[in-house]
Write a protein that holds these residues in place. Structure first.
Motif, PDB file in Angstrom:
ATOM      1  N   ALA A   2      35.938 -38.228 -57.523  1.00  0.00           N
ATOM      2  CA  ALA A   2      35.611 -39.355 -56.645  1.00  0.00           C
ATOM      3  C   ALA A   2      35.841 -39.019 -55.177  1.00  0.00           C
ATOM      4  O   ALA A   2      35.044 -39.393 -54.309  1.00  0.00           O
ATOM      5  N   ILE A   3      36.918 -38.304 -54.894  1.00  0.00           N
ATOM      6  CA  ILE A   3      37.208 -37.925 -53.502  1.00  0.00           C
ATOM      7  C   ILE A   3      36.111 -37.020 -52.958  1.00  0.00           C
ATOM      8  O   ILE A   3      35.635 -37.194 -51.829  1.00  0.00           O
ATOM      9  N   ARG A   4      35.676 -36.037 -53.732  1.00  0.00           N
ATOM     10  CA  ARG A   4      34.592 -35.154 -53.299  1.00  0.00           C
ATOM     11  C   ARG A   4      33.303 -35.958 -53.108  1.00  0.00           C
ATOM     12  O   ARG A   4      32.566 -35.754 -52.138  1.00  0.00           O
ATOM     13  N   TRP A   5      33.019 -36.852 -54.054  1.00  0.00           N
ATOM     14  CA  TRP A   5      31.760 -37.596 -54.028  1.00  0.00           C
ATOM     15  C   TRP A   5      31.718 -38.593 -52.879  1.00  0.00           C
ATOM     16  O   TRP A   5      30.706 -38.725 -52.187  1.00  0.00           O
ATOM     17  N   VAL A   6      32.820 -39.299 -52.662  1.00  0.00           N
ATOM     18  CA  VAL A   6      32.862 -40.312 -51.604  1.00  0.00           C
ATOM     19  C   VAL A   6      32.797 -39.665 -50.226  1.00  0.00           C
ATOM     20  O   VAL A   6      32.088 -40.144 -49.336  1.00  0.00           O
ATOM     21  N   THR A   7      33.551 -38.591 -50.022  1.00  0.00           N
ATOM     22  CA  THR A   7      33.637 -37.987 -48.685  1.00  0.00           C
ATOM     23  C   THR A   7      32.555 -36.964 -48.402  1.00  0.00           C
ATOM     24  O   THR A   7      32.242 -36.693 -47.235  1.00  0.00           O
ATOM     25  N   GLY A   8      32.008 -36.340 -49.443  1.00  0.00           N
ATOM     26  CA  GLY A   8      31.071 -35.239 -49.232  1.00  0.00           C
ATOM     27  C   GLY A   8      31.761 -33.971 -48.769  1.00  0.00           C
ATOM     28  O   GLY A   8      31.106 -33.042 -48.290  1.00  0.00           O
ATOM     29  N   ARG A   9      33.094 -33.907 -48.916  1.00  0.00           N
ATOM     30  CA  ARG A   9      33.872 -32.742 -48.488  1.00  0.00           C
ATOM     31  C   ARG A   9      34.422 -32.002 -49.698  1.00  0.00           C
ATOM     32  O   ARG A   9      34.489 -32.540 -50.797  1.00  0.00           O
ATOM     33  N   GLU A  10      34.828 -30.756 -49.459  1.00  0.00           N
ATOM     34  CA  GLU A  10      35.426 -29.947 -50.519  1.00  0.00           C
ATOM     35  C   GLU A  10      36.942 -29.884 -50.356  1.00  0.00           C
ATOM     36  O   GLU A  10      37.458 -29.907 -49.236  1.00  0.00           O
ATOM     37  N   VAL A  11      37.653 -29.786 -51.461  1.00  0.00           N
ATOM     38  CA  VAL A  11      39.098 -29.598 -51.443  1.00  0.00           C
ATOM     39  C   VAL A  11      39.378 -28.108 -51.245  1.00  0.00           C
ATOM     40  O   VAL A  11      38.781 -27.267 -51.921  1.00  0.00           O
ATOM     41  N   VAL A  12      40.278 -27.777 -50.325  1.00  0.00           N
ATOM     42  CA  VAL A  12      40.573 -26.364 -50.063  1.00  0.00           C
ATOM     43  C   VAL A  12      41.957 -25.952 -50.541  1.00  0.00           C
ATOM     44  O   VAL A  12      42.201 -24.781 -50.827  1.00  0.00           O
ATOM     45  N   SER A  13      42.903 -26.929 -50.636  1.00  0.00           N
ATOM     46  CA  SER A  13      44.239 -26.575 -51.121  1.00  0.00           C
ATOM     47  C   SER A  13      44.932 -27.803 -51.677  1.00  0.00           C
ATOM     48  O   SER A  13      44.559 -28.948 -51.358  1.00  0.00           O
ATOM     49  N   VAL A  14      45.949 -27.569 -52.528  1.00  0.00           N
ATOM     50  CA  VAL A  14      46.685 -28.663 -53.150  1.00  0.00           C
ATOM     51  C   VAL A  14      48.173 -28.330 -53.182  1.00  0.00           C
ATOM     52  O   VAL A  14      48.579 -27.165 -53.146  1.00  0.00           O
ATOM     53  N   PHE A  15      48.972 -29.369 -53.251  1.00  0.00           N
ATOM     54  CA  PHE A  15      50.390 -29.223 -53.578  1.00  0.00           C
ATOM     55  C   PHE A  15      50.709 -30.343 -54.549  1.00  0.00           C
ATOM     56  O   PHE A  15      50.520 -31.523 -54.220  1.00  0.00           O
ATOM     57  N   ALA A  16      51.157 -29.988 -55.756  1.00  0.00           N
ATOM     58  CA  ALA A  16      51.292 -30.978 -56.819  1.00  0.00           C
ATOM     59  C   ALA A  16      52.654 -30.901 -57.494  1.00  0.00           C
ATOM     60  O   ALA A  16      53.304 -29.852 -57.528  1.00  0.00           O
ATOM     61  N   SER A  17      53.055 -32.038 -58.037  1.00  0.00           N
ATOM     62  CA  SER A  17      54.302 -32.113 -58.783  1.00  0.00           C
ATOM     63  C   SER A  17      54.139 -33.141 -59.886  1.00  0.00           C
ATOM     64  O   SER A  17      53.178 -33.924 -59.903  1.00  0.00           O
ATOM     65  N   GLY A  18      55.109 -33.139 -60.811  1.00  0.00           N
ATOM     66  CA  GLY A  18      55.053 -34.099 -61.903  1.00  0.00           C
ATOM     67  C   GLY A  18      56.415 -34.265 -62.546  1.00  0.00           C
ATOM     68  O   GLY A  18      57.316 -33.446 -62.345  1.00  0.00           O
ATOM     69  N   SER A  19      56.562 -35.329 -63.322  1.00  0.00           N
ATOM     70  CA  SER A  19      57.810 -35.571 -64.041  1.00  0.00           C
ATOM     71  C   SER A  19      57.500 -35.989 -65.464  1.00  0.00           C
ATOM     72  O   SER A  19      56.398 -36.475 -65.754  1.00  0.00           O
ATOM     73  N   ASP A  20      58.452 -35.807 -66.350  1.00  0.00           N
ATOM     74  CA  ASP A  20      58.261 -36.147 -67.759  1.00  0.00           C
ATOM     75  C   ASP A  20      59.473 -36.919 -68.277  1.00  0.00           C
ATOM     76  O   ASP A  20      60.171 -36.488 -69.182  1.00  0.00           O
ATOM     77  N   ARG A  21      59.692 -38.085 -67.706  1.00  0.00           N
ATOM     78  CA  ARG A  21      60.836 -38.914 -68.060  1.00  0.00           C
ATOM     79  C   ARG A  21      60.535 -39.853 -69.228  1.00  0.00           C
ATOM     80  O   ARG A  21      61.406 -40.608 -69.667  1.00  0.00           O
ATOM     81  N   GLY A  22      59.307 -39.822 -69.730  1.00  0.00           N
ATOM     82  CA  GLY A  22      58.915 -40.713 -70.815  1.00  0.00           C
ATOM     83  C   GLY A  22      59.137 -40.086 -72.188  1.00  0.00           C
ATOM     84  O   GLY A  22      60.157 -39.442 -72.429  1.00  0.00           O
ATOM     85  N   GLU A  23      58.168 -40.246 -73.068  1.00  0.00           N
ATOM     86  CA  GLU A  23      58.271 -39.718 -74.424  1.00  0.00           C
ATOM     87  C   GLU A  23      58.497 -38.205 -74.407  1.00  0.00           C
ATOM     88  O   GLU A  23      57.953 -37.486 -73.557  1.00  0.00           O
TER      89      GLU A  23
END
Length: 352
Positions: free
Chosen positions: A176-197
């Protein structure tokens, strides 16, 4: 009359079969690896069914809709294009980018036409946000915020084969971000947690995740996702620019309770405030909260299949080519790597 074959009659497949059956000048034939399910659905809808997938593919189809589990997508897309019919397939094209590239080669080899099911492209709010960006009314877009929140987690068996929260869930936001903006993603920084099941950690997945994306024009996008949004199903996209801001998904089913606003604030804001005591008793959202994606995006699912019929007939351009699905998958794979190694990752590192 357009004859469409539909493979896979699970939750989304049954919805697609019902939608297609309701379209003018469309005849549907359904099939599933469990023939009894296909027969039962066909009986309920009053459509034809095939005893197995091979029989369906031997039918003189005008187009094919694939709504099976991920592991079979690549094979069915390739068989469809080899048979010379346009194919609609739910995301993802395949489990990873390497296999997706193989599918793209097959599509190109046969001159195939394949539309991938990123239904948010057919949601009124997302389409309106795209129109605002493309018209320049927001000015220079500098920040986007996207979220996908499930009210409760899927079963452990699903998580085991889902590919992880970035590929299964946030990939919709990446597209959706690519489609709405017409721009490309060049880099990411991601994290996550697993406090559930416990099964999230067991399968190396996260139940809650966040990523910061940098676009090729310098804009930043923050994407969050969770499997534990008990208030209900929430999907939104905010687009902020130098001259204006818009938000998609802020309807009366959004499970968001305003708090802390006075009666005066509510009046100034068009009645969207709280009850004057911080209790969140205001008039927006009216509710009830969306229960899940089938309800939230019902009109979008209809829209994408209406578009597919027109695409299959050669009347419109492809609204979601396979290559776009690959680009969103690259972002998801970069997020997986970033989370695993706790560092920024460029899309160039995962691009094949």
């Amino acid at each position: 009359m357009t004859l469409l074959g539909l493979v896979g009659v699970g939750r989304i497949g049954a919805l697609h079969a019902k939608t297609l059956h309701g379209l003018a000048d469309v005849e549907v034939v359904v099939a599933d690896v469990q023939s009894g399910r296909a027969e039962a659905l066909a009986g309920n809808l009053g459509v034809r069914w095939a005893p197995d997938i091979d029989s369906l593919l031997r039918t003189e189809l005008d187009a094919l809709v694939v709504a099976t589990p991920t592991g079979s997508h690549a094979e069915l897309i390739e068989r469809g294009v080899a048979a010379g019919v346009p194919v609609f397939c739910e995301k993802p094209v395949a489990e990873n980018s390497a296999k997706t590239l193989e599918v793209i080669k097959s599509v190109d080899k046969y001159g195939g036409r394949v539309q991938i099911g990123f239904q948010r492209r057919f949601d009124a709010g997302y389409a309106a946000a795209r129109a605002e960006v493309r018209a320049g009314t927001l000015g220079r877009v500098h920040t986007l915020r996207a979220q996908t929140c499930d009210p409760f987690p899927p079963p452990a068996g699903y998580i085991a084969t889902s590919g992880g929260i970035f590929r299964d869930c946030s990939v919709h936001d990446f597209d959706a971000i690519r489609w709405v903006t017409g721009r490309e993603v060049v880099s990411v920084f991601a994290s996550g947690s697993d406090r559930g099941e416990a099964f999230f950690a067991e399968f190396g997945d996260a139940d809650t995740a966040a990523a910061v994306l940098q676009l090729d024009d310098g804009a930043l996008a923050v994407v969050t996702a969770t499997r534990y949004h008990g208030a209900g199903y929430a999907v939104t996209l905010d687009v902020q620019g130098s001259r204006g801001s818009v938000g998609a998904g802020y309807d009366d089913g959004l499970p968001l309770r305003p708090v802390g606003e006075s009666d005066g604030d509510a009046d100034a804001d068009g009645g969207r405030g709280g009850d004057g005591g911080g209790g969140g008793g205001g008039s927006w959202p009216k509710g009830p909260a969306h229960a899940g994606f089938l309800e939230r995006f019902r009109r979008a699912y209809v829209g994408e299949l209406e578009a597919f019929v027109q695409f299959a007939k050669g009347r419109i351009e492809n609204p979601c080519p396979v290559g776009d699905a690959l680009e969103a998958l690259y972002v998801a794979e970069a997020c997986d790597l970033s989370r695993a190694e706790n560092r920024p990752v460029t899309i160039a590192e995962v691009r094949r």
